[in-house]
Design a protein around this motif. Structure first.
Motif, short mmCIF file in Angstrom:
data_model
loop_
_atom_site.label_atom_id
_atom_site.label_comp_id
_atom_site.label_asym_id
_atom_site.label_seq_id
_atom_site.Cartn_x
_atom_site.Cartn_y
_atom_site.Cartn_z
N PHE A 39 0.87 -1.18 0.00
CA PHE A 39 0.00 0.00 0.00
C PHE A 39 0.91 1.23 0.00
O PHE A 39 1.00 1.97 0.98
N PRO A 40 1.65 1.43 -1.12
CA PRO A 40 2.55 2.58 -1.17
C PRO A 40 1.77 3.90 -1.14
O PRO A 40 0.78 4.05 -1.86
N LEU A 41 2.21 4.78 -0.29
CA LEU A 41 1.57 6.10 -0.18
C LEU A 41 2.21 7.04 -1.20
O LEU A 41 2.81 8.06 -0.87
N ASP A 42 2.05 6.65 -2.45
CA ASP A 42 2.67 7.32 -3.58
C ASP A 42 1.66 7.31 -4.73
O ASP A 42 1.22 6.25 -5.18
N GLU A 43 1.29 8.49 -5.18
CA GLU A 43 0.27 8.59 -6.23
C GLU A 43 0.74 8.04 -7.58
O GLU A 43 -0.07 7.87 -8.49
N ALA A 44 2.01 7.72 -7.71
CA ALA A 44 2.51 7.16 -8.96
C ALA A 44 1.84 5.83 -9.30
O ALA A 44 1.70 5.49 -10.47
N CYS A 45 1.40 5.09 -8.27
CA CYS A 45 0.72 3.81 -8.53
C CYS A 45 -0.54 3.64 -7.68
O CYS A 45 -1.30 2.72 -7.93
N ASN A 46 -0.74 4.49 -6.70
CA ASN A 46 -1.85 4.31 -5.78
C ASN A 46 -2.88 5.44 -5.96
O ASN A 46 -2.70 6.53 -5.42
N PRO A 47 -3.97 5.18 -6.67
CA PRO A 47 -4.97 6.21 -6.89
C PRO A 47 -5.77 6.57 -5.63
O PRO A 47 -6.51 7.55 -5.64
N GLN A 48 -5.57 5.82 -4.55
CA GLN A 48 -6.30 6.10 -3.31
C GLN A 48 -5.68 7.23 -2.50
O GLN A 48 -6.29 7.70 -1.54
N VAL A 49 -4.47 7.67 -2.86
CA VAL A 49 -3.83 8.76 -2.11
C VAL A 49 -3.98 10.07 -2.87
O VAL A 49 -3.95 10.11 -4.10
N GLN A 50 -4.18 11.14 -2.11
CA GLN A 50 -4.36 12.47 -2.70
C GLN A 50 -3.04 13.08 -3.16
O GLN A 50 -3.00 13.82 -4.13
N ARG A 51 -1.99 12.79 -2.39
CA ARG A 51 -0.65 13.28 -2.74
C ARG A 51 0.37 12.26 -2.26
O ARG A 51 0.08 11.47 -1.37
N SER A 52 1.53 12.30 -2.85
CA SER A 52 2.57 11.33 -2.50
C SER A 52 3.22 11.70 -1.17
O SER A 52 3.91 12.71 -1.08
N LEU A 53 2.97 10.89 -0.16
CA LEU A 53 3.65 11.09 1.12
C LEU A 53 5.06 10.52 1.06
O LEU A 53 5.95 11.01 1.74
N HIS A 54 5.23 9.49 0.24
CA HIS A 54 6.53 8.84 0.10
C HIS A 54 6.85 8.63 -1.37
O HIS A 54 6.68 7.52 -1.90
N PRO A 55 7.28 9.69 -2.05
CA PRO A 55 7.64 9.54 -3.47
C PRO A 55 8.69 8.44 -3.65
O PRO A 55 9.64 8.35 -2.88
N GLY A 56 8.47 7.61 -4.63
CA GLY A 56 9.37 6.50 -4.89
C GLY A 56 8.92 5.20 -4.24
O GLY A 56 9.50 4.14 -4.50
N ALA A 57 7.89 5.26 -3.40
CA ALA A 57 7.42 4.05 -2.71
C ALA A 57 6.88 3.02 -3.70
O ALA A 57 7.00 1.82 -3.47
N CYS A 58 6.31 3.49 -4.80
CA CYS A 58 5.80 2.54 -5.81
C CYS A 58 6.96 1.77 -6.44
O CYS A 58 6.88 0.55 -6.63
N ARG A 59 8.01 2.47 -6.78
CA ARG A 59 9.18 1.82 -7.39
C ARG A 59 9.80 0.81 -6.42
O ARG A 59 10.17 -0.30 -6.82
N LEU A 60 9.87 1.18 -5.17
CA LEU A 60 10.42 0.27 -4.16
C LEU A 60 9.51 -0.95 -3.98
O LEU A 60 9.99 -2.08 -3.86
N ALA A 61 8.20 -0.73 -3.99
CA ALA A 61 7.27 -1.86 -3.89
C ALA A 61 7.45 -2.81 -5.08
O ALA A 61 7.40 -4.03 -4.92
N GLU A 62 7.69 -2.26 -6.26
CA GLU A 62 7.94 -3.11 -7.43
C GLU A 62 9.19 -3.96 -7.21
O GLU A 62 9.19 -5.16 -7.54
N ALA A 63 10.23 -3.35 -6.67
CA ALA A 63 11.47 -4.09 -6.44
C ALA A 63 11.26 -5.21 -5.43
O ALA A 63 11.76 -6.33 -5.61
#
Length: 174
Positions: A39-63
């Protein structure tokens, strides 16, 4: 006892929870199964968040999802959470290699988009059950937001062992 934890690998509270999870798992090794979901708090992959609290969290989740595919989920999980707030995405490939991942398949999987598909499945599940923050745990179907300390887990276990009469609700539910 089945525990599903929804995490953001850049979340300070998730990093704290990871330390407690080790103690919980050590004390209940024969009775607890832990599944980690994204559940990355990053709007790059999570449409449920209004803004990215942790930019890059989506990329890290992918890894981390790539690591799961290679059977190296826990080594990369522990390496990332071990660095805490000092974690730098620029070190991702180095950390993946240090965690024992084969790098060419890692790079191919990251480029394929398959990891993002797995993350989206986790996000859909989170949406269905009302998750909007990290860490959030689901313990035998009971939703618990925030870090669970070993003492709190002891209380949860005692509650799970209590018989429920017809008029009672399960612990943690209203």
């Amino acid at each position: 006892i089945r525990i599903v934890e929804f995490v953001d690998f850049l979340c300070p509270s998730c990093q704290e929870a990871a330390r407690f999870n080790k103690a919980i798992l050590a004390n209940y090794r024969d009775r607890v199964a832990l599944w980690v979901r994204h559940f990355p708090l990053d709007e790059a992959c999570n449409p449920q968040v209004q803004r990215s609290l942790h930019p890059g969290a989506c990329r890290l989740a992918e890894a981390v999802e790539c690591a799961r595919r290679q059977g190296k989920f826990w080594p990369l999980h522990d390496r990332v959470f071990g660095k805490g707030m000092a974690y730098r995405l620029a070190n991702l490939e180095e950390d993946a290699a240090q965690a024992g991942l084969e790098m060419e398949p890692f790079r191919q999987f990251m480029a394929s988009g398959q990891a993002l598909e797995a993350i989206q499945r986790d996000l859909e599940e989170a949406g269905r059950i009302g998750i909007f923050s990290t860490p959030t745990f689901v313990v035998n179907g009971i939703l618990i937001r925030g870090v669970i300390t070993p003492d709190q887990f002891e209380e949860i276990v005692r509650g799970l062992q209590q018989p429920v009469s017809a008029g009672d609700t399960a612990p943690g539910r209203s």
